[in-house]
Design a protein around this motif. Structure first.
Motif, mmCIF file in Angstrom:
data_model
loop_
_atom_site.group_PDB
_atom_site.id
_atom_site.type_symbol
_atom_site.label_atom_id
_atom_site.label_comp_id
_atom_site.label_asym_id
_atom_site.label_seq_id
_atom_site.Cartn_x
_atom_site.Cartn_y
_atom_site.Cartn_z
ATOM 1 N N GLY A 170 0.624 -1.083 0.074
ATOM 2 C CA GLY A 170 0.120 0.218 -0.056
ATOM 3 C C GLY A 170 0.855 1.232 -0.020
ATOM 4 N N MET A 171 2.036 1.257 0.628
ATOM 5 C CA MET A 171 2.988 2.523 0.828
ATOM 6 C C MET A 171 4.137 1.957 1.243
ATOM 7 N N ILE A 172 5.197 2.809 0.457
ATOM 8 C CA ILE A 172 6.210 2.652 0.773
ATOM 9 C C ILE A 172 7.106 3.955 0.638
ATOM 10 N N PHE A 173 7.826 4.432 1.757
ATOM 11 C CA PHE A 173 8.226 5.717 1.649
ATOM 12 C C PHE A 173 9.449 5.930 2.656
ATOM 13 N N LEU A 174 10.367 6.832 2.595
ATOM 14 C CA LEU A 174 11.395 7.111 3.442
ATOM 15 C C LEU A 174 10.916 7.225 4.894
ATOM 16 N N ASN A 175 11.547 6.268 5.718
ATOM 17 C CA ASN A 175 11.328 6.314 6.996
ATOM 18 C C ASN A 175 12.404 7.610 7.513
ATOM 19 N N GLU A 176 11.769 8.804 7.781
ATOM 20 C CA GLU A 176 12.602 9.923 7.903
ATOM 21 C C GLU A 176 13.428 9.867 9.181
ATOM 22 N N PRO A 177 14.657 10.350 9.124
ATOM 23 C CA PRO A 177 15.578 10.164 10.486
ATOM 24 C C PRO A 177 14.904 11.159 11.658
ATOM 25 N N ASP A 178 15.433 10.918 12.609
ATOM 26 C CA ASP A 178 14.919 11.772 13.744
ATOM 27 C C ASP A 178 15.114 13.379 13.343
ATOM 28 N N LYS A 179 14.555 14.366 13.760
ATOM 29 C CA LYS A 179 14.839 15.609 13.355
ATOM 30 C C LYS A 179 16.046 16.291 13.704
ATOM 31 N N ALA A 223 13.357 2.543 5.056
ATOM 32 C CA ALA A 223 12.113 2.591 4.512
ATOM 33 C C ALA A 223 10.940 2.313 5.355
ATOM 34 N N PHE A 224 9.819 2.920 5.415
ATOM 35 C CA PHE A 224 8.703 2.214 5.945
ATOM 36 C C PHE A 224 7.739 1.719 4.777
ATOM 37 N N ALA A 225 7.192 0.353 5.030
ATOM 38 C CA ALA A 225 6.290 -0.203 4.137
ATOM 39 C C ALA A 225 5.142 -0.520 4.632
ATOM 40 N N SER A 226 4.171 -0.638 4.190
ATOM 41 C CA SER A 226 2.712 -1.045 4.698
ATOM 42 C C SER A 226 2.085 -1.952 3.696
ATOM 43 N N ILE A 227 2.085 -3.421 4.155
ATOM 44 C CA ILE A 227 1.973 -4.469 3.138
ATOM 45 C C ILE A 227 0.367 -4.885 3.560
ATOM 46 N N ASP A 279 -2.196 -8.246 3.192
ATOM 47 C CA ASP A 279 -2.146 -9.650 2.885
ATOM 48 C C ASP A 279 -3.645 -9.819 2.803
ATOM 49 N N TYR A 280 -4.176 -10.127 1.667
ATOM 50 C CA TYR A 280 -5.655 -10.358 1.297
ATOM 51 C C TYR A 280 -6.256 -11.406 1.957
ATOM 52 N N PRO A 281 -5.571 -12.743 1.765
ATOM 53 C CA PRO A 281 -6.227 -13.781 2.307
ATOM 54 C C PRO A 281 -6.367 -13.464 4.197
ATOM 55 N N GLU A 282 -5.287 -12.920 4.507
ATOM 56 C CA GLU A 282 -5.420 -12.856 6.033
ATOM 57 C C GLU A 282 -6.119 -11.525 6.642
ATOM 58 N N ASN A 283 -6.390 -10.702 5.358
ATOM 59 C CA ASN A 283 -7.171 -9.621 5.610
ATOM 60 C C ASN A 283 -6.332 -8.599 6.860
ATOM 61 N N ARG A 284 -5.152 -8.429 6.801
ATOM 62 C CA ARG A 284 -4.247 -7.969 7.615
ATOM 63 C C ARG A 284 -3.120 -7.220 7.012
ATOM 64 N N ILE A 285 -3.037 -6.171 7.812
ATOM 65 C CA ILE A 285 -1.830 -5.198 7.448
ATOM 66 C C ILE A 285 -0.620 -5.417 8.109
ATOM 67 N N TYR A 286 0.569 -5.266 7.624
ATOM 68 C CA TYR A 286 1.801 -5.498 8.164
ATOM 69 C C TYR A 286 2.557 -4.464 8.061
ATOM 70 N N GLU A 287 3.350 -3.621 9.084
ATOM 71 C CA GLU A 287 4.151 -2.375 9.029
ATOM 72 C C GLU A 287 5.493 -2.878 8.890
ATOM 73 N N ALA A 288 6.483 -2.539 8.105
ATOM 74 C CA ALA A 288 7.772 -2.846 8.154
ATOM 75 C C ALA A 288 8.585 -1.751 8.244
ATOM 76 N N VAL A 337 -3.969 1.262 2.552
ATOM 77 C CA VAL A 337 -4.121 2.574 1.648
ATOM 78 C C VAL A 337 -3.545 1.909 0.363
ATOM 79 N N GLY A 338 -4.070 2.544 -0.649
ATOM 80 C CA GLY A 338 -3.507 2.552 -2.121
ATOM 81 C C GLY A 338 -3.434 1.391 -2.744
#
Length: 680
Positions: free
Chosen positions: A67-76, A92-96, A98-107, A128-129
């Motif tokens: 759904g989303m992959i973007f820079l995991n921005e460093p601490d300010k 990088a942050f990724a939101s994945i 899984d359709y069969p599980e109906n579950r989001i995983y954040e990596a 998202v997305g």
């Protein structure tokens, strides 16, 4: 990075001349805030596959989606301390999903060392997305016998229709956590909806939960012809082009993702959910002879469009264009050179991703250019010309197109323009004009939309843009105040009844800072640095947010819009900086949730005085469609400004030199030609 290509001989020759005089070269320069590039996106998927978290075959079979992959921005603090040449790690942050599980995983993936840092399930949320929903809901809805019977009663061939859905979210009728859509039916050829027939479709269990059949409704095919760019014919007079030429070169340089002029420097990036993000904004103070800090990060953090017709379909038409659709960036198109941006623009590609984590390059996604900004200042016979620096980005969100332009003016002002263009949303109605209305198509004589074609109505709706502005005026810790112009009450302080003051109120807490625009007092909000004084007169250096007119939500409390986008119910919010507080309607707006994001964060009523603060500015526009908006609408816009107030000790550009003598020489023949034509 490239210059625009225009297929007009005069303009082409000029562009060649401009290119010859083009003075900068983009250098290889890396920074901790650079957006993820194609190589890094590939690393994200590779690391997750190697760790056994995703499977290539399941991705290709649409069982797993990114759904989303973007820079995991460093601490300010880490970014602010960075100096060119320092080593840094990229994550990088990724939101994945899984359709069969109906579950989001954040990596979190360490792309520098190609390691998986974390992989965390997110229960009860919807992704998202991911763009496959309409095809799944079509497959489910088309085979449902109740829908087949309803279409047959209306005399509609099922092979002539298509199905499209809105996220049910808080309007869901199934168990919480399941993915559900409210699906409507329209004719394939014209995309005009079939009135009064809807279905709640569960995409998780793949079944129709309920068919809503509100009677026969209007179900006839229309001869409506949508705007079709492929068959567009030029039928109006051809005007001589106005060509923007910079024969002596640009005033800006681009180094990596940093743009610099003698006045400004800032960084930019294309974020895979937020689109164009502006970072690290500084201005060179001519009095202090030094760069001064204004803003750490600015972006549009959510964009919502809600529709105002009483049918079920329209009630669920609350589109969170970022939170639901990842800003449609995968489907974006290049900017139109010479139209979306002028001939002298520099066009730069951007890298986003699709649902399979494949890098997608948007050709000519960003335009950077300079333009005539009018008179910078003038008095009598003396005046100076303003040159604006702009950076611009477009998205295509379904039927609408949106442009986002940051304009950096020489006097220290930042103006943010939002363009609204494209094709308005329509649906079918029983009437052929707006002279009279069937009972269900009006309220007290006012319809819910405007006719643009017989039996086709363009719906009343509202657009909302929520901006996140992490201002750091002359340093991290700032205070926010409200300014209202008021008349002094009659009496000893105002004996002649003419006195006016700008009344200032300091905000101490988040709840105090939940404020609305107010035109009669020219209300605006000042971000000031309590620790410093600017200039000779004891003022705190400040930047002022000048809002546009205060459009308010017309959906009522208890509506789906108010449940999921409570942020829209104030024009200003102020919060203490938190790295993970980015999305004002929550991380996952498609979910069955209420009051996520800013309403949740501000429950604690945190202190905001003399803190590292973030401003959230909500800007809206009510669109009651005109016949002139069809078949394609012309440019509409809304904007706001950030302007210095006692940031400088006096006018920072009063010492600007006059217009270049060579330009004045070019103008003389035009003046003489005009006089000659008038004497004829």
């Amino acid at each position: 990075m490239k210059k625009s290509t225009i297929y007009h001989p005069v303009i082409t020759i000029l562009l060649i001349l401009i290119s010859v005089n083009y003075t900068y070269a983009q250098e290889t320069y890396k920074h901790p805030l650079d957006p993820l590039n194609a190589e890094e996106l590939n690393i994200v998927r590779s690391v997750l596959e190697d760790a056994g978290k995703v499977d290539s075959e399941r991705i290709e079979n649409h069982e797993v989606a990114f759904g989303m992959i973007f820079l995991n921005e460093p601490d300010k603090q880490e970014v602010l301390a960075y100096e060119e040449g320092d080593d840094f790690t990229r994550e990088a942050f990724a939101s994945i999903y899984d359709y069969p599980e109906n579950r989001i995983y954040e990596a979190i993936v360490d792309v520098t060392n190609e390691e998986l840092v974390s992989y965390t399930p997110v229960p009860g949320k919807q992704p998202v997305g991911t763009f496959e929903m309409d095809s799944i809901s079509t497959e489910i809805a088309k085979r449902d016998p109740r829908i087949q019977r309803a279409l047959k009663r209306r005399g509609v061939d099922i092979d002539k229709v298509e199905f499209g859905g809105n996220n049910a979210a808080d309007m869901s009728i199934n168990r919480k956590g399941n993915r559900e859509e409210i699906v409507s039916v329209s004719f394939k050829d014209t995309r005009v909806g079939i009135r009064g027939l809807y279905a709640h479709v569960d995409l998780t269990d793949r079944r129709v939960l309920k068919v809503v059949d509100e009677g026969e409704g209007f179900s006839e095919e229309s001869d409506l012809k949508y705007f079709d760019p492929d068959s567009l014919e030029s039928s109006l007079p051809v005007l001589n082009p106005v060509i923007i030429d910079q024969p002596y070169g640009m005033n800006y340089t681009i180094r990596g993702h940093q743009v610099s002029t003698p006045y400004w420097k800032f960084r930019y990036g294309i974020h895979n959910r937020e689109g164009l993000v502006i970072y690290d904004v500084q201005y060179f103070d001519p009095f202090k002879k030094d760069w001064r800090y204004i803003m750490y990060r600015g972006s549009i953090a959510e964009m919502v469009v809600n529709y105002g017709s009483p049918e079920l379909e329209e009630a669920s038409n609350n589109y969170f264009d970022q939170g639901e659709f990842r800003f449609f960036q995968e489907k974006n198109r290049p900017l139109n050179a010479g139209a979306d941006a002028p001939e002298n623009a520099t066009y730069i590609d951007a890298v986003v991703h699709d649902d399979k984590a494949n890098p997608v390059v948007i050709d000519s996604a960003v335009a950077i250019f300079e333009g005539y900004g009018g008179a910078l200042w003038r008095h009598g016979k003396v005046g100076r010309r303003a040159t604006d620096l702009s950076i611009k980005y477009y998205i295509k969100a379904g039927n609408y197109d949106y442009g986002f332009e940051w304009i950096f003016k020489e006097d220290g002002t930042i103006q943010v323009n939002n363009e609204l263009q494209g094709i308005v949303h329509i649906h079918s109605v029983d009437r052929k004009d707006d002279r009279s209305f069937p009972e269900d198509e009006h309220y007290n004589g006012s319809p819910y939309g405007v006719m643009v074609h017989p039996n086709v109505e363009a719906n009343n709706h509202q657009h909302w843009h929520v901006w996140r502005l992490d201002l750091d005026v002359d340093g991290l810790n700032n205070t926010v105040a409200e300014l209202n112009n008021i008349a002094v009450p009659p009496g000893p302080k105002n004996p002649y009844r003419n006195a006016v003051v700008a009344q200032k109120e300091i905000f101490e807490t988040e709840h105090e800072a939940m404020r609305d625009s107010y035109a009669p007092s020219s209300r605006r909000w000042k971000v000031l640095n309590d620790d410093k004084e600017g200039g000779k007169y004891g003022h705190n250096p400040s930047y002022v947010l000048i809002p546009k007119k205060g459009t308010v939500p017309l959906a009522l409390e208890g509506s789906s819009l108010s449940n999921r986008a409570q942020v829209l119910w104030h024009h200003l919010w102020v919060t203490p900086y938190q790295k993970d507080e980015i999305y004002p309607a929550g991380m996952y707006p498609p979910s069955d949730q209420q009051f996520a994001g800013l309403p949740e964060w501000t429950k604690g009523n945190r202190d905001i005085k003399d803190k590292d603060v973030v401003l959230w500015y909500v800007m809206g526009k009510s669109h009651i469609v005109r016949p002139e908006d069809w078949p394609i609408m012309n440019h509409a816009s809304m904007s706001f400004k950030l302007t210095p107030w006692a940031f400088f000790e006096s006018n920072p550009v009063w010492g600007k030199p006059p217009v270049h003598e060579k330009i004045l020489e070019k103008m003389k023949p035009k003046k003489e030609d005009l006089q000659a034509s008038q004497n004829k």
